[in-house]
Design a protein around this motif. Structure first.
Motif, PDB file in Angstrom:
ATOM      1  N   ILE A  33      48.043  77.621  22.472  1.00 26.64           N
ATOM      2  CA  ILE A  33      47.587  76.483  23.066  1.00 26.64           C
ATOM      3  C   ILE A  33      45.951  76.412  23.108  1.00 26.64           C
ATOM      4  CG2 ILE A  33      47.763  74.771  24.769  1.00 26.64           C
ATOM      5  CD1 ILE A  33      50.453  75.806  25.291  1.00 26.64           C
ATOM      6  N   ARG A  34      45.351  75.429  22.433  1.00 25.60           N
ATOM      7  CA  ARG A  34      43.908  75.070  22.451  1.00 25.60           C
ATOM      8  C   ARG A  34      43.822  73.702  23.257  1.00 25.60           C
ATOM      9  NH1 ARG A  34      40.107  72.655  19.146  1.00 25.60           N
ATOM     10  NH2 ARG A  34      37.979  73.424  19.862  1.00 25.60           N
ATOM     11  N   GLN A  35      43.133  73.915  24.262  1.00 26.75           N
ATOM     12  CA  GLN A  35      42.642  72.599  25.081  1.00 26.75           C
ATOM     13  C   GLN A  35      41.484  72.263  25.134  1.00 26.75           C
ATOM     14  OE1 GLN A  35      45.267  73.799  28.501  1.00 26.75           O
ATOM     15  NE2 GLN A  35      46.072  71.757  28.370  1.00 26.75           N
ATOM     16  N   ASP A  36      40.771  71.164  25.082  1.00 26.00           N
ATOM     17  CA  ASP A  36      39.481  70.547  25.175  1.00 26.00           C
ATOM     18  C   ASP A  36      39.553  69.696  26.646  1.00 26.00           C
ATOM     19  OD1 ASP A  36      38.712  71.612  22.973  1.00 26.00           O
ATOM     20  OD2 ASP A  36      38.839  69.516  22.052  1.00 26.00           O
ATOM     21  N   LEU A  37      38.766  70.068  27.530  1.00 24.70           N
ATOM     22  CA  LEU A  37      38.714  69.708  29.114  1.00 24.70           C
ATOM     23  C   LEU A  37      37.290  69.033  29.251  1.00 24.70           C
ATOM     24  CD1 LEU A  37      40.481  72.762  30.398  1.00 24.70           C
ATOM     25  CD2 LEU A  37      41.519  70.565  29.856  1.00 24.70           C
ATOM     26  N   ALA A  38      37.246  68.198  30.090  1.00 30.28           N
ATOM     27  CA  ALA A  38      36.045  67.705  30.679  1.00 30.28           C
ATOM     28  C   ALA A  38      35.220  67.074  29.518  1.00 30.28           C
ATOM     29  CB  ALA A  38      35.127  68.619  31.481  1.00 30.28           C
ATOM     30  N   ALA A  39      35.808  66.302  28.620  1.00 28.01           N
ATOM     31  CA  ALA A  39      35.069  65.792  27.329  1.00 28.01           C
ATOM     32  C   ALA A  39      34.469  66.603  26.659  1.00 28.01           C
ATOM     33  CB  ALA A  39      34.234  64.606  27.996  1.00 28.01           C
ATOM     34  N   GLY A  40      35.181  67.649  26.542  1.00 21.04           N
ATOM     35  CA  GLY A  40      34.901  68.754  25.398  1.00 21.04           C
ATOM     36  C   GLY A  40      33.761  69.939  26.017  1.00 21.04           C
ATOM     37  N   LYS A  41      33.452  69.552  27.227  1.00 22.37           N
ATOM     38  CA  LYS A  41      32.317  70.533  27.753  1.00 22.37           C
ATOM     39  C   LYS A  41      33.059  71.984  28.415  1.00 22.37           C
ATOM     40  CE  LYS A  41      29.456  66.806  29.207  1.00 22.37           C
ATOM     41  NZ  LYS A  41      29.148  66.209  30.507  1.00 22.37           N
ATOM     42  N   ALA A  42      34.311  71.948  28.493  1.00 22.73           N
ATOM     43  CA  ALA A  42      35.080  73.029  28.692  1.00 22.73           C
ATOM     44  C   ALA A  42      36.437  73.115  27.688  1.00 22.73           C
ATOM     45  CB  ALA A  42      35.463  73.095  30.174  1.00 22.73           C
ATOM     46  N   GLN A  43      36.638  74.484  27.323  1.00 18.66           N
ATOM     47  CA  GLN A  43      37.894  74.578  26.456  1.00 18.66           C
ATOM     48  C   GLN A  43      38.594  75.650  26.760  1.00 18.66           C
ATOM     49  OE1 GLN A  43      34.954  74.681  23.204  1.00 18.66           O
ATOM     50  NE2 GLN A  43      35.992  72.910  22.354  1.00 18.66           N
ATOM     51  N   ASN A  59      38.531  80.740  28.851  1.00 22.49           N
ATOM     52  CA  ASN A  59      37.740  79.492  28.974  1.00 22.49           C
ATOM     53  C   ASN A  59      36.386  79.566  28.342  1.00 22.49           C
ATOM     54  OD1 ASN A  59      39.686  78.298  30.736  1.00 22.49           O
ATOM     55  ND2 ASN A  59      39.165  79.704  32.236  1.00 22.49           N
ATOM     56  N   LEU A  60      36.105  78.520  27.718  1.00 21.60           N
ATOM     57  CA  LEU A  60      34.763  78.514  27.122  1.00 21.60           C
ATOM     58  C   LEU A  60      34.117  77.106  27.732  1.00 21.60           C
ATOM     59  CD1 LEU A  60      32.879  79.608  24.762  1.00 21.60           C
ATOM     60  CD2 LEU A  60      34.089  77.954  23.360  1.00 21.60           C
ATOM     61  N   TYR A  61      32.926  77.474  28.026  1.00 22.62           N
ATOM     62  CA  TYR A  61      32.040  76.330  28.622  1.00 22.62           C
ATOM     63  C   TYR A  61      30.852  75.919  27.847  1.00 22.62           C
ATOM     64  CZ  TYR A  61      34.994  77.384  32.618  1.00 22.62           C
ATOM     65  OH  TYR A  61      35.971  77.720  33.462  1.00 22.62           O
ATOM     66  N   ARG A  62      30.716  74.555  27.309  1.00 28.90           N
ATOM     67  CA  ARG A  62      29.743  74.254  26.615  1.00 28.90           C
ATOM     68  C   ARG A  62      28.507  73.719  27.460  1.00 28.90           C
ATOM     69  NH1 ARG A  62      31.257  74.901  20.924  1.00 28.90           N
ATOM     70  NH2 ARG A  62      33.182  75.520  20.777  1.00 28.90           N
ATOM     71  N   LEU A  63      27.590  74.426  27.964  1.00 26.32           N
ATOM     72  CA  LEU A  63      26.539  74.299  28.854  1.00 26.32           C
ATOM     73  C   LEU A  63      25.284  73.859  28.057  1.00 26.32           C
ATOM     74  CD1 LEU A  63      27.134  77.034  31.365  1.00 26.32           C
ATOM     75  CD2 LEU A  63      28.358  74.720  31.218  1.00 26.32           C
ATOM     76  N   ALA A  64      24.402  73.014  28.673  1.00 32.42           N
ATOM     77  CA  ALA A  64      23.185  72.616  27.995  1.00 32.42           C
ATOM     78  C   ALA A  64      22.521  73.826  27.653  1.00 32.42           C
ATOM     79  CB  ALA A  64      22.392  71.667  28.976  1.00 32.42           C
ATOM     80  N   SER A  65      22.556  74.854  28.707  1.00 35.68           N
ATOM     81  CA  SER A  65      21.783  76.116  28.285  1.00 35.68           C
ATOM     82  C   SER A  65      22.534  76.942  27.173  1.00 35.68           C
ATOM     83  CB  SER A  65      21.920  76.939  29.642  1.00 35.68           C
ATOM     84  OG  SER A  65      23.092  77.170  30.154  1.00 35.68           O
ATOM     85  N   GLY A  66      23.608  76.706  26.791  1.00 34.91           N
ATOM     86  CA  GLY A  66      24.214  77.192  25.808  1.00 34.91           C
ATOM     87  C   GLY A  66      25.851  77.561  26.068  1.00 34.91           C
ATOM     88  N   ALA A  67      26.642  78.054  24.993  1.00 37.18           N
ATOM     89  CA  ALA A  67      27.881  78.140  25.513  1.00 37.18           C
ATOM     90  C   ALA A  67      28.195  79.586  26.354  1.00 37.18           C
ATOM     91  CB  ALA A  67      28.584  78.644  23.994  1.00 37.18           C
ATOM     92  N   ARG A  68      29.379  79.508  27.270  1.00 39.21           N
ATOM     93  CA  ARG A  68      29.544  80.810  28.333  1.00 39.21           C
ATOM     94  C   ARG A  68      31.141  80.967  27.930  1.00 39.21           C
ATOM     95  NH1 ARG A  68      24.857  80.931  28.116  1.00 39.21           N
ATOM     96  NH2 ARG A  68      23.497  80.748  29.683  1.00 39.21           N
ATOM     97  N   LEU A  69      31.369  82.054  27.652  1.00 43.09           N
ATOM     98  CA  LEU A  69      32.941  82.677  27.514  1.00 43.09           C
ATOM     99  C   LEU A  69      33.243  83.314  28.659  1.00 43.09           C
ATOM    100  CD1 LEU A  69      35.331  83.343  25.686  1.00 43.09           C
ATOM    101  CD2 LEU A  69      33.855  85.157  25.077  1.00 43.09           C
TER     102      LEU A  69
END
Length: 90
Positions: A33-43, A59-69
């Motif tokens: 299961i792959r989910q997009d959360l917070a309007a795609g800012k977290a997965q 969890n994968l976070y798409r931050l302004a400073s870059g992606a964080r796994l």
């Protein structure tokens, strides 16, 4: 993780479909299961091996400073290898 490894991981992750699917990784079959959360800012990705005990969660976070796994209770290398090897089954 180097920049090249991160880009390969992100490309592989982004190629996965949203929602539930069956996949094959490292010769084993998984319910994923792959989910997009917070309007795609977290997965989030969760995979359970079918007929086995392997479990992958990240969890994968798409931050302004870059992606964080952020793997869940497992080494980052394990989830990176899993995502890079994961193939969606039809």
């Amino acid at each position: 993780m180097t920049g090249t490894e991160l880009q390969a991981f992100l490309a592989a992750f982004d190629a996965l479909p949203a929602g539930a699917f069956t996949g094959l990784a490292n010769g084993r079959k998984y319910a994923v299961i792959r989910q997009d959360l917070a309007a795609g800012k977290a997965q989030k990705l969760v995979a359970h091996e079918l007929g086995g005990s392997d479990y992958i969660s990240l969890n994968l976070y798409r931050l302004a400073s870059g992606a964080r796994l952020k793997p869940c209770e497992m080494p980052a290398e394990a989830v990176i290898r899993f995502v890079l090897d994961l193939k969606v089954m039809e």
